[in-house]
Structures are given as C-alpha cells and as structure tokens.
Design a protein around this motif. Structure first.
Motif, mmCIF file in Angstrom:
data_model
loop_
_atom_site.group_PDB
_atom_site.id
_atom_site.type_symbol
_atom_site.label_atom_id
_atom_site.label_comp_id
_atom_site.label_asym_id
_atom_site.label_seq_id
_atom_site.Cartn_x
_atom_site.Cartn_y
_atom_site.Cartn_z
ATOM 1 N N THR A 137 0.654 -1.310 0.334
ATOM 2 C CA THR A 137 -0.004 -0.125 -0.302
ATOM 3 C C THR A 137 1.314 0.646 -0.464
ATOM 4 N N LEU A 138 0.130 1.979 -0.701
ATOM 5 C CA LEU A 138 1.050 3.579 -0.763
ATOM 6 C C LEU A 138 0.097 4.182 -0.225
ATOM 7 N N VAL A 139 0.457 5.699 0.360
ATOM 8 C CA VAL A 139 -0.529 7.090 0.704
ATOM 9 C C VAL A 139 0.243 7.707 0.017
ATOM 10 N N THR A 140 -0.916 8.981 -0.703
ATOM 11 C CA THR A 140 1.033 10.000 -1.300
ATOM 12 C C THR A 140 -0.275 10.649 -1.778
ATOM 13 N N SER A 141 0.288 11.856 -2.749
ATOM 14 C CA SER A 141 0.073 12.925 -3.098
ATOM 15 C C SER A 141 0.755 13.466 -4.414
ATOM 16 N N ASP A 142 1.518 11.974 -4.253
ATOM 17 C CA ASP A 142 2.737 12.385 -5.394
ATOM 18 C C ASP A 142 2.899 11.691 -6.843
ATOM 19 N N GLY A 176 -0.640 0.364 -17.573
ATOM 20 C CA GLY A 176 -0.601 1.757 -17.317
ATOM 21 C C GLY A 176 -1.939 2.990 -18.263
ATOM 22 N N ARG A 177 -3.026 2.067 -18.723
ATOM 23 C CA ARG A 177 -3.264 3.636 -19.313
ATOM 24 C C ARG A 177 -4.465 4.440 -18.494
ATOM 25 N N ASN A 178 -4.287 5.326 -18.884
ATOM 26 C CA ASN A 178 -5.445 6.134 -17.562
ATOM 27 C C ASN A 178 -4.614 6.319 -17.023
ATOM 28 N N LEU A 179 -3.225 5.863 -16.786
ATOM 29 C CA LEU A 179 -2.570 6.195 -15.087
ATOM 30 C C LEU A 179 -2.642 7.626 -15.166
ATOM 31 N N GLY A 180 -2.287 8.637 -15.873
ATOM 32 C CA GLY A 180 -1.612 9.640 -15.909
ATOM 33 C C GLY A 180 -3.143 11.057 -15.087
ATOM 34 N N SER A 181 -4.223 10.614 -16.002
ATOM 35 C CA SER A 181 -5.695 10.963 -16.062
ATOM 36 C C SER A 181 -6.067 10.515 -14.175
ATOM 37 N N ILE A 182 -6.065 9.713 -14.895
ATOM 38 C CA ILE A 182 -6.686 9.088 -12.669
ATOM 39 C C ILE A 182 -6.058 9.620 -11.871
ATOM 40 N N ILE A 183 -4.658 9.913 -11.851
ATOM 41 C CA ILE A 183 -3.686 10.545 -11.378
ATOM 42 C C ILE A 183 -3.773 12.049 -10.308
ATOM 43 N N GLU A 184 -4.378 12.874 -11.884
ATOM 44 C CA GLU A 184 -4.858 14.147 -11.646
ATOM 45 C C GLU A 184 -5.865 14.185 -10.847
ATOM 46 N N THR A 185 -6.696 13.540 -11.641
ATOM 47 C CA THR A 185 -7.929 13.801 -11.023
ATOM 48 C C THR A 185 -8.088 13.321 -9.501
ATOM 49 N N GLY A 190 -2.288 17.365 -7.440
ATOM 50 C CA GLY A 190 -1.026 16.864 -6.572
ATOM 51 C C GLY A 190 -1.648 17.245 -5.225
ATOM 52 N N ARG A 191 -3.005 18.217 -5.050
ATOM 53 C CA ARG A 191 -3.252 18.764 -3.928
ATOM 54 C C ARG A 191 -4.449 17.996 -2.508
ATOM 55 N N ARG A 192 -3.861 17.240 -3.203
ATOM 56 C CA ARG A 192 -5.367 15.933 -2.174
ATOM 57 C C ARG A 192 -4.330 14.483 -2.362
ATOM 58 N N THR A 193 -4.408 13.924 -1.295
ATOM 59 C CA THR A 193 -3.506 12.232 -0.849
ATOM 60 C C THR A 193 -4.903 11.095 -1.038
ATOM 61 N N ILE A 194 -3.278 10.434 -1.345
ATOM 62 C CA ILE A 194 -5.054 9.217 -2.088
ATOM 63 C C ILE A 194 -4.368 7.846 -1.437
ATOM 64 N N MET A 195 -4.987 6.974 -1.660
ATOM 65 C CA MET A 195 -4.406 5.837 -1.471
ATOM 66 C C MET A 195 -4.268 4.913 -3.047
ATOM 67 N N VAL A 196 -3.099 3.892 -2.173
ATOM 68 C CA VAL A 196 -2.934 3.086 -3.653
ATOM 69 C C VAL A 196 -2.678 2.187 -2.752
ATOM 70 N N GLN A 197 -3.273 0.649 -3.930
ATOM 71 C CA GLN A 197 -3.042 -0.825 -3.300
ATOM 72 C C GLN A 197 -2.446 -1.460 -4.194
#
Length: 313
Positions: A137-142, A176-185, A190-197
C-alpha cells in the motif's frame, strides 16, 4: 433504555436491507424507546449539547415504516445511549459533529462508537496500524511515487481516502492506461492525498465484510461479489451479497483487531477483507446486518443490541 440514533434522514432508509433499521427494530422489540436526530439538529446552546430529537414508533409497514412524534430540543445526556449511524462523506461537518458528540460525552452522554475513536480511525488509513494483514500500500499525493508503485506492482487500485460505497475507485493494469489522468483526477493535481494498493485478484470471489461487535467477531461475513465486469464488490456499486462462514484467515484478522478496536471505544466495526488481506476498517456506519441474517439466521442486530445494553449499563 432511551436510545437515540444519530443518522441520515429516516425517509432515505430502505428497510429491507438497512442495518440501522434492524438495530431499531431489535431494540424496540425489547421494549427500548427509539429516538432519532440528524446532523443539522445538533447544537451547543449555553454550553449544553442538545438536539431536536423525535421519538420514533415502528409501524411494521414496508413504506410508512415509522411514525415520528414532534421533535423536542433535548440534552444528549438525557439518553441512555447515542448510536452514531451517520454515513459519510466524512467532511468537516462530520468532524464538527464528532466534536459536539465528544462535548456531550463530557456532560454524561454515552456515545457509540466514541466520537474521538471515529475521528481517529480513517476507514482507509487505519489499515496501516495492522500492516501484517495488508497488501502492499502507498499513501501519497505525489505522482512520481504513484508511478513508481505502478512500475513495481503492475496491477494497482487507486482510491480517495474519504469515499464510501466504492465511489472513486480506479483499477489500472500493467499497461498503465489512463494512469496520468486518474492521478490528476484523484489527487487534484497533487493537492489531495490518496491510497494506492496492489490489486488483489481474489476480489472476484468477493470483498468480505467481517463484523466486530463489542470486541467479538461475528461468525459470518458478507462477501460482496463484483458483477458485470466491475472491479468493485460494494453493494452500492451493484455487487451481489453472499453470506459465508468466516475462513481461518478472516477469523485471525478479526480476533486480532477486535480487542484492540474495542478498547479504543469502537463498539461496532466492519472490516473489509479481500482474499487474505485487510483493505479497510469501517467505523462510521457498518452495514450487512440484514443480509447475513436473511441468509444464515444469525441475528446480528441482536448481537449489537446485546453489546449496546452491556456497554450503556
């Protein structure tokens, strides 16, 4: 006992599946008084936490399922138990509600789950306290860190920290399809922290809701099984609910967490388990009472009211 439920509007309940309704019906069947109020009904007035609280009478009908008396401004300390059943979003209004409920506790109210404990246990982030049971698990906005996590694990899930019912969950495969757009959304650039698993493929067999009540593990879980190509098993996202006895791993997770969370003031907790991995710790308004009873006969609401009577005594 006089029990007040802090909940969403009663007219929004679907009583054939609503766990709060099951609690109310069980409590009423034992002769307890049932009352209800909403977040907007609370106030701090001259130092006393009050709410416009209505006494509720269950009618036994499917549609007009309750009759409410006129609301009366009442100190929350006048009730034997306050049961918190307010659904997310866990926004600042929810935080303010926990502060008011915590003040009411200082004035003699007994609140379940404890407001401080609700506030301190983010339903996504709390799994970090039990890392022995979690998938990577990763928790970050980066975005750089998220991309590195994807490069390492290939198949990942991204989700907001304040969602419910499967809202805002994305599945990104190795391409990695649409990964950039999903991260931005999700991170709002980069202003909100999310969880990645790391993706847990056992989701196809269900996202299991394991209930903890009064420090004990309910012997059945409800597996929410994704339908129609969905990655989300949540019932709110169209998942199919299938009650099952706990596996040895489910029980291990539940029995490890139950005494710890109970000691922190959490009378009712809903763990989410996919395969052998803990994915969430739900403390605001865990559900699945009725589905488990309908399919197994296990009276989960009865177990809850048993625990509530003991805790409020």
């Amino acid at each position: 006992m006089k029990i007040a439920f802090f909940a969403d509007p009663l007219d929004s309940f679907k009583i054939y599946k609503d766990s709060t309704y099951a609690m109310m019906a069980e409590a009423a069947s034992r002769g307890h008084e049932i009352h209800a109020f909403e977040q907007r009904d609370m106030a701090l007035d001259n130092g006393v936490v009050t709410a416009l609280v209505a006494r509720i009478h269950l009618t036994g009908e499917q549609d007009a399922w309750y009759r409410a008396e006129s609301p009366v401004a009442t100190p929350l300390s006048a009730f034997d138990a306050i049961v918190v059943r307010k659904d997310p979003p866990f926004d600042m209004e929810y935080i303010y509600a926990t502060y008011l409920l915590e003040t009411a506790e200082s004035q003699g109210a007994k609140v379940f789950n404890k407001p401080e404990a609700i506030r301190s246990h983010n339903e996504k982030l709390s799994i970090a306290r039990f890392a022995q049971f979690t998938a990577p698990t990763l928790v970050t906005s980066d975005s750089v860190r998220i991309r590195a996590f994807h490069a390492l694990h290939g198949d990942i899930i991204l989700k907001p920290l304040d969602g419910m019912g499967g809202a805002g969950i994305f599945h990104v495969r190795e391409d990695g399809r649409n990964l950039g757009s999903i991260i931005e959304t999700l991170t709002h650039h980069g202003r909100r922290t999310i969880m990645v698993q790391r993706y847990i493929p056992e989701i196809v067999d269900g996202d299991k809701r394991v209930l903890l009540i009064g420090g004990q593990v309910v012997p059945y879980c409800l597996a929410r099984i994704p339908q129609g190509g969905e990655v989300r098993g949540n019932l709110a996202a169209g998942g199919r609910g299938e009650a099952r006895p706990l596996t040895a791993r489910d029980r291990e997770i539940g029995e490890t967490l139950a005494p710890v969370l109970s000691a922190r003031g959490l009378l009712l907790v809903g763990l989410d388990v996919i395969g052998n991995h803990l994915t969430e710790v739900n403390v605001t308004s865990p559900t699945c009472f009725q589905e488990i009873r309908q399919q197994t006969g296990c009276n989960v609401a009865g177990l809850f009211i048993d625990a509530l009577e003991k805790a409020a005594a």
